[in-house]
Design an enzyme around this catalytic site. Sequence first.
Site, PDB file in Angstrom:
ATOM      1  N   ASP A   1       0.786  -1.251   0.000  1.00 14.23           N
ATOM      2  CA  ASP A   1       0.000   0.000   0.000  1.00 14.23           C
ATOM      3  C   ASP A   1       0.813   1.294   0.000  1.00 14.23           C
ATOM      4  OD1 ASP A   1      -1.958  -1.935   0.253  1.00 14.23           O
ATOM      5  OD2 ASP A   1      -2.415  -1.455   2.322  1.00 14.23           O
TER       6      ASP A   1
ATOM      7  N   LYS B   1      -7.334  -4.210  -2.757  1.00 14.80           N
ATOM      8  CA  LYS B   1      -7.923  -4.885  -1.607  1.00 14.80           C
ATOM      9  C   LYS B   1      -8.727  -3.895  -0.780  1.00 14.80           C
ATOM     10  CE  LYS B   1      -3.765  -4.474   1.287  1.00 14.80           C
ATOM     11  NZ  LYS B   1      -4.248  -3.712   2.441  1.00 14.80           N
TER      12      LYS B   1
ATOM     13  N   CYS C   1      -2.323  -2.290   7.955  1.00 14.72           N
ATOM     14  CA  CYS C   1      -2.175  -3.294   6.903  1.00 14.72           C
ATOM     15  C   CYS C   1      -0.905  -4.127   7.040  1.00 14.72           C
ATOM     16  CB  CYS C   1      -2.251  -2.633   5.529  1.00 14.72           C
ATOM     17  SG  CYS C   1      -3.867  -1.856   5.215  1.00 14.72           S
TER      18      CYS C   1
END
Length: 185
Positions: A18, A78, A109
């Site tokens: 991310d 996601k 995450c």
Amino acid sequence: MNNPLLMTPLNTALLVIDMQEKLLPSIDTCGPVLWNTRRLLDGAAILKVPVLGTEQYPKGLGSTVPELAERMGTLPEKLEFSSCACLSDQLAKLQRPKILIAGIEAHVCVQQTALDLVALGYDVLLVVDAIGSRFRQDKRIALRRMESSGVTLTTTEAVLFEWCRVAGTPEFKQISQLVRENPPT
């Protein structure tokens, strides 16, 4: 001698979580996190370490920053904080027992992915200078929690030399150049 504790290009995959346009600027020490992640990706390319990555809700958080995206290829989207569900097929195909993690945010995450990977039986390593959170305390506590749960902490430079293993090769010369780069100011 092959020490099972050490990472090699044959037993490790790099997972970048991310590193996205709208989230990265709010990360404490985002410059060094981005720089170290890019060096890891370059080292992985030199030594042929497979790379996986994810993007959390790119409609809202934007795409992976271009400097990293150009080194990574297509990344799954996601909504879950853990990356495991969207990467399970890729992880199974790679058959790498060690997963090295870089990315953001450490306490969301990254942490949920790392803990899920440990539960799945992977040897998880976290590159502490290539992960970040918006707030230092969140990162600090996440590192403590992950380490107490079996995640091994390491640094970018340690990873690059560990993957390389020996001096004097053409790959070592390229890795040495990455290590000698000046950090962002």
